[in-house]
Write a protein that holds these residues in place. Structure first.
Motif, mmCIF file in Angstrom:
data_model
loop_
_atom_site.group_PDB
_atom_site.id
_atom_site.type_symbol
_atom_site.label_atom_id
_atom_site.label_comp_id
_atom_site.label_asym_id
_atom_site.label_seq_id
_atom_site.Cartn_x
_atom_site.Cartn_y
_atom_site.Cartn_z
ATOM 1 N N GLU A 73 0.833 -1.208 0.000
ATOM 2 C CA GLU A 73 0.000 0.000 0.000
ATOM 3 C C GLU A 73 0.867 1.257 0.000
ATOM 4 O O GLU A 73 0.515 2.264 -0.622
ATOM 5 C CB GLU A 73 -0.961 -0.009 1.204
ATOM 6 C CG GLU A 73 -2.042 -1.081 1.081
ATOM 7 C CD GLU A 73 -3.301 -0.769 1.902
ATOM 8 O OE1 GLU A 73 -3.570 0.404 2.207
ATOM 9 O OE2 GLU A 73 -4.007 -1.738 2.249
ATOM 10 N N LEU A 94 0.628 4.053 -2.760
ATOM 11 C CA LEU A 94 0.354 5.444 -2.383
ATOM 12 C C LEU A 94 1.386 6.394 -2.988
ATOM 13 O O LEU A 94 1.041 7.461 -3.506
ATOM 14 C CB LEU A 94 0.334 5.594 -0.857
ATOM 15 C CG LEU A 94 0.004 7.011 -0.357
ATOM 16 C CD1 LEU A 94 -1.391 7.433 -0.803
ATOM 17 C CD2 LEU A 94 0.132 7.115 1.160
ATOM 18 N N LEU A 123 -7.553 6.175 -2.214
ATOM 19 C CA LEU A 123 -6.232 6.810 -2.209
ATOM 20 C C LEU A 123 -5.237 6.076 -3.093
ATOM 21 O O LEU A 123 -4.307 6.680 -3.617
ATOM 22 C CB LEU A 123 -5.692 6.874 -0.773
ATOM 23 C CG LEU A 123 -6.455 7.770 0.199
ATOM 24 C CD1 LEU A 123 -5.721 7.838 1.525
ATOM 25 C CD2 LEU A 123 -6.622 9.170 -0.377
ATOM 26 N N LEU A 124 -5.431 4.749 -3.252
ATOM 27 C CA LEU A 124 -4.425 3.964 -3.969
ATOM 28 C C LEU A 124 -4.708 3.811 -5.457
ATOM 29 O O LEU A 124 -3.780 3.677 -6.253
ATOM 30 C CB LEU A 124 -4.306 2.581 -3.318
ATOM 31 C CG LEU A 124 -4.008 2.563 -1.818
ATOM 32 C CD1 LEU A 124 -3.856 1.135 -1.330
ATOM 33 C CD2 LEU A 124 -2.756 3.383 -1.495
#
Lengths: 222, 222
Positions: free
Chosen positions: A90, A94, A136-137
């Motif tokens: 992650e 990100l 967000l990713l």
DNA sequence: GAATCAAAAATTATCTATAATTTGAAAACA
DNA sequence: TGTTTTCAAATTATAGATAATTTTTGATTC
């Protein structure tokens, strides 16, 4: 029933079974009998077997040749493994997503955080939490990476549901808000750092085997 | 041929096809016709379909519902994605493996490095390189993580073979030796740092689309 | 260029063989 | 006499083969 043009019976069965495994309706180690499942879905065993292979790929089922499939077992060791993999993947996602994050996306992530904090049950909390991470990713634009992260989220959700099956207490997710604040102010490195700690295992005491303590360990899987 | 007790026709076909896809015998985008493959292996199409699902899970094939399976395509963007995923996951694995590394393991890793440096073709170089990484990471004892890394290695190997299909020039792998030296002297953090740079994409110039330059980009996938 | 029809190929169903598990009876032992 | 163990028959389930059904694709005609 009108089946979608672009999905097959196998994938439909796979999704239905994944849902049951994640939610705990099907217990770890439980046998998946292909004829029973085929009958339930009004299909033959061929698409059922393909569904099993899909579940196997997601780590939700395991194949024992000539002996069929079982729901994948899991222990604290695996919870930890999944958490650590999520942490590094992650963070990678990100970092690539940050240049493509817009105010609108952060807005929606904020809404997801609020939804999580006001959830009345673990199911809706999990959905909102997953939406936050996904939002967000996703802009990283790396499909293989995102697919891996999705599978790890599914595994995380299993642990979560197994611990909080009956009760659930709302709590404010300070990490999520801190990540959003850092992103808004352009402090990407700090956002990544918080995310890594938030998802990962660093500093989290492995729980004792006692059931009550186990829940505490599970509860921190964000 | 006496088939093993614990492996199925599907997995045997899957391995055979994976080999062909990785080595480039089957080209990216090529259709996988189940009836043809079934006939070739003297089986029916049912195990062939399961083999396709296994390949799909490894990222070597893609399913187009109602239209069959194809060999997964790949572009420079995906090479990069795989390299970056490998970098973070292999570092994670190495950090967990370090406490369990023995002198004997480092010895065998050294031998693998020598084997790689003296390889006469890309096939044997890849096998030796993979052995090196496997040896150092396996002691981490995280099966899910190792499985993911294996799949990424397979993807890397595809890129490698596609670039070096005809020719191959031996070269000394200084990174491998530096990693081993750091591990022998207990400098785990440094070993992890070298590994991350070695596998990943940091500082590597994306190649131009011209074929000659592409090879250079591929060649650095360690 | 659009529409229709034919051929090919994928998906699913039905059927068969083989392997695994369970059941139950008989034998061995306490 | 009761309990446990062993072995074989019966049951059940999986894996694979064969057959039937859609769906897609390519060609041909209008």
């Amino acid at each position: 029933m009108d089946k979608q043009r672009d999905d097959t019976i196998a994938s439909r069965i796979s999704r239905a079974l994944a849902e049951r495994i994640i939610s705990g309706v099907l217990s770890p180690g439980e046998r998946l009998r292909q004829d029973h499942i085929a009958e339930e879905f009004g299909a033959s065993h061929v698409p059922v077997r393909e569904a099993f292979r899909l579940l196997e790929a997601q780590g939700l089922a395991v194949s024992e040749p000539r002996r069929g499939f079982r729901v994948a077992a899991f222990d604290l060791k695996e919870v930890r493994e999944v958490a650590e993999m999520r942490a590094v993947l992650e963070v990678l996602a990100l970092r690539h997503a940050i240049p493509h994050l817009t105010a609108a996306i952060l807005e929606r992530a904020e809404a997801a955080t609020v939804a999580a904090d006001t959830s009345r049950d673990v199911r809706s909390w999990e959905a909102a939490n997953r939406a936050f991470h996904r939002l967000l990713l996703e802009p990283c634009g790396m499909p293989r990476l995102l697919a891996s992260i999705d599978d790890l989220h599914a595994a995380s959700a299993r642990f979560l549901f197994s611990a909080w099956r009956t009760s659930w207490e709302a709590r404010t997710d300070h990490d999520h808000r801190a990540i959003l604040a850092a992103l808004r102010e352009g402090r990407g490195d700090e956002a990544a750092k918080i995310l890594e700690r938030h998802v990962g295992w660093i500093g989290k005491t492995p729980a004792r085997t006692a059931a009550g303590e186990t829940r505490e360990a599970f509860s921190i899987v964000g």
